[in-house]
Design a protein around this motif. Structure first.
Motif, PDB file in Angstrom:
ATOM      1  N   LEU A  85      14.328 -13.960  25.885  1.00  0.00           N
ATOM      2  CA  LEU A  85      15.632 -14.219  26.813  1.00  0.00           C
ATOM      3  C   LEU A  85      15.542 -15.974  26.568  1.00  0.00           C
ATOM      4  O   LEU A  85      14.925 -16.698  27.012  1.00  0.00           O
ATOM      5  N   ARG A  86      16.475 -16.113  25.549  1.00  0.00           N
ATOM      6  CA  ARG A  86      16.812 -18.236  25.556  1.00  0.00           C
ATOM      7  C   ARG A  86      17.200 -18.718  25.888  1.00  0.00           C
ATOM      8  O   ARG A  86      19.301 -17.972  25.349  1.00  0.00           O
ATOM      9  N   GLY A  87      17.516 -19.831  26.090  1.00  0.00           N
ATOM     10  CA  GLY A  87      19.196 -21.280  25.367  1.00  0.00           C
ATOM     11  C   GLY A  87      20.358 -20.290  26.907  1.00  0.00           C
ATOM     12  O   GLY A  87      19.718 -20.359  27.893  1.00  0.00           O
ATOM     13  N   ILE A  88      21.401 -20.572  26.256  1.00  0.00           N
ATOM     14  CA  ILE A  88      22.582 -20.365  26.917  1.00  0.00           C
ATOM     15  C   ILE A  88      23.554 -19.156  26.994  1.00  0.00           C
ATOM     16  O   ILE A  88      23.051 -18.516  25.664  1.00  0.00           O
ATOM     17  N   VAL A  89      23.144 -18.254  27.947  1.00  0.00           N
ATOM     18  CA  VAL A  89      23.677 -16.714  28.239  1.00  0.00           C
ATOM     19  C   VAL A  89      24.830 -16.255  28.825  1.00  0.00           C
ATOM     20  O   VAL A  89      24.604 -17.033  30.226  1.00  0.00           O
ATOM     21  N   VAL A  90      25.540 -16.450  28.351  1.00  0.00           N
ATOM     22  CA  VAL A  90      26.985 -16.175  29.236  1.00  0.00           C
ATOM     23  C   VAL A  90      27.618 -14.726  29.326  1.00  0.00           C
ATOM     24  O   VAL A  90      27.708 -13.682  28.398  1.00  0.00           O
ATOM     25  N   CYS A 134      24.221 -26.163  20.676  1.00  0.00           N
ATOM     26  CA  CYS A 134      24.045 -26.015  19.417  1.00  0.00           C
ATOM     27  C   CYS A 134      24.661 -24.023  19.346  1.00  0.00           C
ATOM     28  O   CYS A 134      24.844 -23.134  20.284  1.00  0.00           O
ATOM     29  N   GLY A 135      25.678 -23.283  18.506  1.00  0.00           N
ATOM     30  CA  GLY A 135      25.997 -22.988  18.173  1.00  0.00           C
ATOM     31  C   GLY A 135      25.327 -21.519  18.537  1.00  0.00           C
ATOM     32  O   GLY A 135      25.305 -20.336  19.209  1.00  0.00           O
ATOM     33  N   GLY A 136      23.524 -21.661  17.678  1.00  0.00           N
ATOM     34  CA  GLY A 136      22.597 -20.555  18.273  1.00  0.00           C
ATOM     35  C   GLY A 136      22.369 -20.180  19.186  1.00  0.00           C
ATOM     36  O   GLY A 136      21.640 -19.423  19.613  1.00  0.00           O
ATOM     37  N   GLU A 137      21.910 -21.106  20.105  1.00  0.00           N
ATOM     38  CA  GLU A 137      21.752 -21.786  20.973  1.00  0.00           C
ATOM     39  C   GLU A 137      22.437 -20.245  22.308  1.00  0.00           C
ATOM     40  O   GLU A 137      22.150 -20.130  23.440  1.00  0.00           O
ATOM     41  N   VAL A 138      23.457 -20.250  22.306  1.00  0.00           N
ATOM     42  CA  VAL A 138      24.518 -19.670  23.122  1.00  0.00           C
ATOM     43  C   VAL A 138      24.465 -18.308  22.705  1.00  0.00           C
ATOM     44  O   VAL A 138      25.162 -17.617  21.676  1.00  0.00           O
ATOM     45  N   THR A 139      24.938 -16.779  23.712  1.00  0.00           N
ATOM     46  CA  THR A 139      24.878 -16.160  23.772  1.00  0.00           C
ATOM     47  C   THR A 139      25.894 -15.373  24.757  1.00  0.00           C
ATOM     48  O   THR A 139      25.683 -15.337  25.710  1.00  0.00           O
TER      49      THR A 139
END
Length: 203
Positions: free
Chosen positions: A193-198, A175-180
């Motif tokens: 710091l959570r989710g997908i970090v790019v 989901c878009g909110g999971e990606v930073t």
């Protein structure tokens, strides 16, 4: 702990004035060969895009805050018959655990997941061809259940191996909110710091 993406599958991990480089590369399209300084260097396997230790100038060892756990794995889905072995490493300092999967080519066994243990930050290849692809990378992340997942080993033109995929398909699986997407290549590991970090490669 501070983590900096140096491109491809190469990262600098820093804690308390001590730095580690993992998987330094040479000969990867678009990227200049790695030139870095660190107190220690680790390579997941012997290919040129992961073991260019000549590009890392070793600093005095000093007091090392890191402990390192190694887990054996394979570079392909056929038990290493195609591309050999691969070493997964978990770097731990000040209670933060970072797992670098190297060129993992398969889903993990229950024994490997247990040996890896709890993970704060997972560095996972997503480009496919030589490693797990996007769907498998997500499945591996689910197996490990880190707080934060960082994709690596993908093509983002003009950088990266020309026949591997980009990061886009992997990101579409969340989901878009999971990606930073970060504005730069470095970030500090915090409880938030959570989710997908790019990270963004800065050359």
């Amino acid at each position: 702990m501070t983590i900096t993406w140096l491109g491809h599958a190469c990262f600098r991990l820093e804690q308390g004035g001590f730095s580690i480089i993992t998987d330094p590369y040479e000969g990867v399209a678009g990227y200049p060969d790695v030139r870095a300084e660190a107190n220690a260097v680790y390579c997941s396997h012997g290919h040129h895009d992961h073991n260019y230790t000549a590009g890392v100038t070793l600093l005095p060892e000093g007091e090392n805050p890191f402990t390192v756990t190694e887990v054996s794995s394979f570079h392909d889905e056929k038990g290493g018959a195609l591309r050999g072995s691969n070493t997964i490493r978990v770097f731990e300092a000040d209670g933060v655990r970072v797992c670098h999967l190297g060129d993992l080519g398969h889903l993990l066994s229950a024994e490997q997941v247990s040996a890896i243990g709890a993970v704060d930050v997972l560095l996972v290849p997503v480009g496919g061809v030589y490693t797990v692809g996007p769907e498998e990378a997500k499945a591996v992340a689910r197996q490990i259940s880190p707080r934060c997942t960082v994709p690596m080993h993908y093509r983002h033109a003009p950088y990266g191996l020309p026949n591997v995929g980009g990061v886009e398909r992997f990101l579409e699986l969340f989901c878009g909110g999971e990606v930073t997407t970060l504005p730069g290549a470095s970030f500090t590991v915090t409880p938030e710091l959570r989710g997908i970090v790019v990270p963004t490669y800065r050359g």
